[in-house]
Design an enzyme around this catalytic site. Structure first.
Site, PDB file in Angstrom:
ATOM      1  N   ARG A  17       0.815  -1.235   0.000  1.00 39.48           N
ATOM      2  CA  ARG A  17       0.000   0.000   0.000  1.00 39.48           C
ATOM      3  C   ARG A  17       0.837   1.268   0.000  1.00 39.48           C
ATOM      4  NH1 ARG A  17      -3.291  -3.344   3.010  1.00 39.48           N
ATOM      5  NH2 ARG A  17      -5.063  -3.986   1.735  1.00 39.48           N
ATOM      6  N   LYS A  70       3.097  11.385 -11.265  1.00 39.50           N
ATOM      7  CA  LYS A  70       2.211  10.502 -12.025  1.00 39.50           C
ATOM      8  C   LYS A  70       2.980   9.225 -12.326  1.00 39.50           C
ATOM      9  CE  LYS A  70       0.465  12.739 -15.636  1.00 39.50           C
ATOM     10  NZ  LYS A  70      -0.462  12.931 -16.770  1.00 39.50           N
ATOM     11  N   GLU A  83      10.168  17.972 -25.932  1.00 40.96           N
ATOM     12  CA  GLU A  83       9.410  18.232 -24.700  1.00 40.96           C
ATOM     13  C   GLU A  83       9.862  19.556 -24.069  1.00 40.96           C
ATOM     14  OE1 GLU A  83       6.883  16.366 -23.747  1.00 40.96           O
ATOM     15  OE2 GLU A  83       7.258  14.271 -24.299  1.00 40.96           O
ATOM     16  N   LYS A 113       7.760  22.519 -15.358  1.00 40.13           N
ATOM     17  CA  LYS A 113       6.925  21.403 -14.906  1.00 40.13           C
ATOM     18  C   LYS A 113       6.609  21.558 -13.411  1.00 40.13           C
ATOM     19  CE  LYS A 113       5.074  17.154 -15.058  1.00 40.13           C
ATOM     20  NZ  LYS A 113       5.276  15.877 -15.679  1.00 40.13           N
ATOM     21  N   GLU A 143      -4.226  17.388 -12.049  1.00 37.49           N
ATOM     22  CA  GLU A 143      -4.693  17.517 -13.416  1.00 37.49           C
ATOM     23  C   GLU A 143      -6.147  17.960 -13.522  1.00 37.49           C
ATOM     24  OE1 GLU A 143      -4.031  14.609 -17.156  1.00 37.49           O
ATOM     25  OE2 GLU A 143      -2.398  14.920 -15.772  1.00 37.49           O
ATOM     26  N   ARG A 160      -2.723  21.480 -15.623  1.00 34.71           N
ATOM     27  CA  ARG A 160      -1.749  20.447 -15.976  1.00 34.71           C
ATOM     28  C   ARG A 160      -2.025  19.850 -17.356  1.00 34.71           C
ATOM     29  NH1 ARG A 160       0.867  16.031 -11.738  1.00 34.71           N
ATOM     30  NH2 ARG A 160       2.170  15.003 -13.265  1.00 34.71           N
ATOM     31  N   ASN A 218      -0.255  18.691 -22.203  1.00 33.59           N
ATOM     32  CA  ASN A 218      -0.621  17.778 -23.278  1.00 33.59           C
ATOM     33  C   ASN A 218      -0.406  18.400 -24.663  1.00 33.59           C
ATOM     34  OD1 ASN A 218      -1.455  15.103 -23.466  1.00 33.59           O
ATOM     35  ND2 ASN A 218      -3.478  15.719 -24.183  1.00 33.59           N
ATOM     36  N   HIS A 248       0.565  16.522 -27.815  1.00 30.81           N
ATOM     37  CA  HIS A 248       0.440  15.100 -27.527  1.00 30.81           C
ATOM     38  C   HIS A 248      -0.790  14.444 -28.152  1.00 30.81           C
ATOM     39  CE1 HIS A 248       3.790  15.792 -24.907  1.00 30.81           C
ATOM     40  NE2 HIS A 248       3.816  14.534 -24.508  1.00 30.81           N
ATOM     41  N   HIS A 281       0.406  11.313 -29.944  1.00 31.36           N
ATOM     42  CA  HIS A 281       0.002   9.942 -29.606  1.00 31.36           C
ATOM     43  C   HIS A 281      -0.595   9.226 -30.815  1.00 31.36           C
ATOM     44  CE1 HIS A 281      -0.256  11.093 -25.093  1.00 31.36           C
ATOM     45  NE2 HIS A 281       0.899  10.543 -25.379  1.00 31.36           N
ATOM     46  N   HIS A 329       9.086   8.783 -28.547  1.00 33.59           N
ATOM     47  CA  HIS A 329       7.953   9.579 -28.083  1.00 33.59           C
ATOM     48  C   HIS A 329       8.152  11.085 -28.344  1.00 33.59           C
ATOM     49  CE1 HIS A 329       4.746  11.172 -25.657  1.00 33.59           C
ATOM     50  NE2 HIS A 329       5.637  11.846 -24.928  1.00 33.59           N
TER      51      HIS A 329
HETATM   52  N1  LIG Z   1       4.841  10.116 -15.526  1.00 33.32           N
HETATM   53  C1  LIG Z   1       4.799  11.132 -16.359  1.00 33.32           C
HETATM   54  O1  LIG Z   1       4.320  12.215 -16.028  1.00 33.32           O
HETATM   55  C2  LIG Z   1       5.385  10.957 -17.729  1.00 33.32           C
HETATM   56  C3  LIG Z   1       5.579  12.075 -18.544  1.00 33.32           C
HETATM   57  C4  LIG Z   1       6.194  11.883 -19.786  1.00 33.32           C
HETATM   58  C5  LIG Z   1       6.577  10.612 -20.196  1.00 33.32           C
HETATM   59  N2  LIG Z   1       6.349   9.539 -19.381  1.00 33.32           N
HETATM   60  C6  LIG Z   1       6.752   8.189 -19.789  1.00 33.32           C
HETATM   61  O2  LIG Z   1       8.161   8.162 -19.932  1.00 33.32           O
HETATM   62  C7  LIG Z   1       8.504   7.123 -20.844  1.00 33.32           C
HETATM   63  C8  LIG Z   1       9.538   7.644 -21.799  1.00 33.32           C
HETATM   64  O3  LIG Z   1      10.666   8.042 -21.093  1.00 33.32           O
HETATM   65  P1  LIG Z   1      12.120   8.049 -21.749  1.00 33.32           P
HETATM   66  O4  LIG Z   1      12.053   8.779 -23.021  1.00 33.32           O
HETATM   67  O5  LIG Z   1      13.036   8.490 -20.712  1.00 33.32           O
HETATM   68  O6  LIG Z   1      12.315   6.525 -22.168  1.00 33.32           O
HETATM   69  P2  LIG Z   1      13.169   5.325 -21.554  1.00 33.32           P
HETATM   70  O7  LIG Z   1      13.081   5.276 -20.096  1.00 33.32           O
HETATM   71  O8  LIG Z   1      12.766   4.118 -22.318  1.00 33.32           O
HETATM   72  O9  LIG Z   1      14.661   5.706 -21.958  1.00 33.32           O
HETATM   73  C9  LIG Z   1      15.005   5.817 -23.319  1.00 33.32           C
HETATM   74  C10 LIG Z   1      16.222   4.930 -23.658  1.00 33.32           C
HETATM   75  O10 LIG Z   1      17.382   5.483 -23.076  1.00 33.32           O
HETATM   76  C11 LIG Z   1      18.107   4.498 -22.333  1.00 33.32           C
HETATM   77  N3  LIG Z   1      18.754   5.257 -21.268  1.00 33.32           N
HETATM   78  C12 LIG Z   1      18.193   5.862 -20.210  1.00 33.32           C
HETATM   79  N4  LIG Z   1      19.083   6.625 -19.569  1.00 33.32           N
HETATM   80  C13 LIG Z   1      20.249   6.494 -20.221  1.00 33.32           C
HETATM   81  C14 LIG Z   1      21.556   7.056 -20.059  1.00 33.32           C
HETATM   82  N5  LIG Z   1      21.792   7.959 -19.120  1.00 33.32           N
HETATM   83  N6  LIG Z   1      22.532   6.660 -20.903  1.00 33.32           N
HETATM   84  C15 LIG Z   1      22.275   5.788 -21.898  1.00 33.32           C
HETATM   85  N7  LIG Z   1      21.073   5.262 -22.132  1.00 33.32           N
HETATM   86  C16 LIG Z   1      20.065   5.609 -21.301  1.00 33.32           C
HETATM   87  C17 LIG Z   1      17.067   3.502 -21.927  1.00 33.32           C
HETATM   88  O11 LIG Z   1      17.650   2.246 -21.745  1.00 33.32           O
HETATM   89  C18 LIG Z   1      16.127   3.516 -23.130  1.00 33.32           C
HETATM   90  O12 LIG Z   1      16.616   2.655 -24.129  1.00 33.32           O
HETATM   91  C19 LIG Z   1       7.230   6.689 -21.518  1.00 33.32           C
HETATM   92  O13 LIG Z   1       6.841   5.449 -21.013  1.00 33.32           O
HETATM   93  C20 LIG Z   1       6.222   7.771 -21.123  1.00 33.32           C
HETATM   94  O14 LIG Z   1       4.911   7.287 -21.034  1.00 33.32           O
HETATM   95  C21 LIG Z   1       5.767   9.698 -18.168  1.00 33.32           C
HETATM   96 ZN   LIG Z   2       5.486  13.534 -23.635  1.00 35.30          ZN
END
Ligand SMILES: NC(=O)c1ccc[n+]([C@@H]2O[C@H](COP(=O)([O-])OP(=O)(O)OC[C@H]3O[C@@H](n4cnc5c(N)ncnc54)[C@H](O)[C@@H]3O)[C@@H](O)[C@H]2O)c1
Ligand SMILES: [Zn+2]
Length: 362
Positions: free
Chosen positions: A117, A139, A181, A223, A233, A237, A241, A244, A248, A261
């Site tokens: 929990r 989030k 972003e 942010k 949100e 917030r 988007n 997006h 998406h 992304h």
């Molecule tokens: N929670 C939220 O508010 C929120 C907001 C935006 C995005 N997201 C989520 O975030 C995710 C995308 O995040 P991301 O773009 O960081 O992707 P990711 O975590 O997959 O990282 C991208 C790639 O970089 C590699 N990597 C990470 N750090 C590294 C480093 N320092 N050196 C070398 N390689 C490295 C990882 O292995 C991966 O292959 C999605 O799932 C998305 O839905 C969440």
């Molecule tokens: Zn995004």
């Protein structure tokens, strides 16, 4: 290094961003925890383990590694991480540190917020996307099949440690994709961040420099500011988007294989700006400035061949569409975006077509 304060409903926490941020863990009250876990990816951890432990002063934490990639953001993986925590004796007073990109952050936050929990967790973001966006705001989520972020929680971390030193090992394409972003944050927040981004664009390298570090801190601050004003949100917030809704749909129509992304968001921002022009909300000159900046970040995978009709069908399925109505986030100028609910679908498709045509021209 800068300390930004997030005021959350449950408790306040710091986002420490900039060179040397990992060392802020030394001032974190570790003593109250029964055990400390790091959730991470193998290669990333192999490369950064020593540096992180040295800077943070963290001594021999338990380590849980998951494969890299979006596939790890699943219920199955959450279950495996929870089982690993249990096996290693994690209890309600354990602390989890999510060391990785958005995938690790979302998965780690989700597991932490549901394990027994809820246990405390810390975000140590290692990608541009994670440092300016996903690690801030609490989030958390995992995907279910093709449905992204279907199951999740609002659960603030106890601390965010965003040190740009770690970005050095990011593949160039992943690194650059995070800056779409950053541009999104700049369009939302105003001309000064936007101009800074214009100065930096075109000479961005994962090794970084002072100006780039400053840009990342400023983008994280946008942010933080939005989360402070609207954690759960309600409305504000949703501005995040921006880009997006189209983004998406582009990811989905290409089965998540063509774009990172951030790259889909890059195209999404171009479409949103064009929609602003068509709605007569945004000047052509402002739209052009946005477009020039986005194109300067780097080449985006093509959207020329994608069917507008197929994309149109995917637009209303965006999760942020409440009761089937899309909340379009449309820029009015750099520094001002607005949510518009009654955009005719044909106009949205026209915006997309127009961006597709501009790619052909080139
Ligand atoms: N929670 C939220 O508010 C929120 C907001 C935006 C995005 N997201 C989520 O975030 C995710 C995308 O995040 P991301 O773009 O960081 O992707 P990711 O975590 O997959 O990282 C991208 C790639 O970089 C590699 N990597 C990470 N750090 C590294 C480093 N320092 N050196 C070398 N390689 C490295 C990882 O292995 C991966 O292959 C999605 O799932 C998305 O839905 C969440
Ligand atoms: Zn995004």
């Amino acid at each position: 290094m800068q300390r930004l304060r997030v005021k959350s409903r449950d408790f306040d926490y710091d986002v420490v961003a900039g060179r040397g941020a990992w060392s802020a863990f030394r001032r974190f009250p570790q003593a109250g925890y029964s055990s400390i876990f790091v959730l991470t990816e193998r290669q990333l951890w192999q490369r950064w383990r020593t540096a992180f432990l040295k800077a943070s002063g963290l001594a021999s934490p338990y380590e849980i590694v998951v494969p890299s990639g979006e596939e790890s953001k699943s219920i199955r993986m959450a279950e495996r991480v929870a089982a690993a925590l249990l096996k290693k004796g994690a209890d309600r007073r354990s602390l989890l540190i999510a060391f990785g990109g958005g995938v690790i952050g979302d998965l780690g936050g989700f597991v932490a917020s549901t394990y027994m929990r809820g246990i405390d967790y810390i975000q140590a973001p290692t990608t541009v996307v994670a440092q300016v966006d996903s690690a801030i705001g609490g989030k958390t989520a995992v995907n279910v099949g093709e449905m992204k972020n279907l199951i999740g929680t609002f659960a603030p971390p106890r601390l965010v440690l965003a040190d740009p030193v770690v970005l050095k090992t990011l593949p160039m394409r992943t690194f650059l994709s995070g800056f779409y972003e950053v541009i999104k944050h700049a369009i939302i927040s105003g001309p000064s961040l936007f101009s800074l981004m214009e100065k930096v664009a075109g000479r961005m390298r994962p090794g970084g420099d002072r100006m780039l570090d400053r840009l990342l801190v400023r983008a994280a601050a946008v942010k933080v500011d939005i989360v402070n004003r609207d954690e759960h949100e309600a409305d504000l917030r949703r501005l995040l988007n921006l880009g997006h809704t189209f983004g998406h749909a582009l990811e989905e129509v290409t089965a998540y294989r063509r774009f990172l992304h951030g790259e889909a968001v890059g195209w999404g921002l171009l479409c949103a700006a064009q929609l602003g022009v068509l709605l007569k909300m945004l000047d052509k000159e402002e739209a052009e400035r946005i477009s020039v900046l986005i194109r300067r970040v780097g080449p985006l995978p093509t959207i020329r061949d994608l069917s507008p009709a197929k994309i149109k069908k995917l637009l209303p399925r965006d999760k942020k569409a409440l009761a089937g109505q899309i909340h379009w986030v449309v820029p009015e100028k750099i520094g001002k975006v607005r949510i518009v609910r009654d955009v005719p679908m044909d106009l949205a498709v026209e915006a997309l077509r127009s961006v597709q045509r501009s790619e052909v021209r080139g």
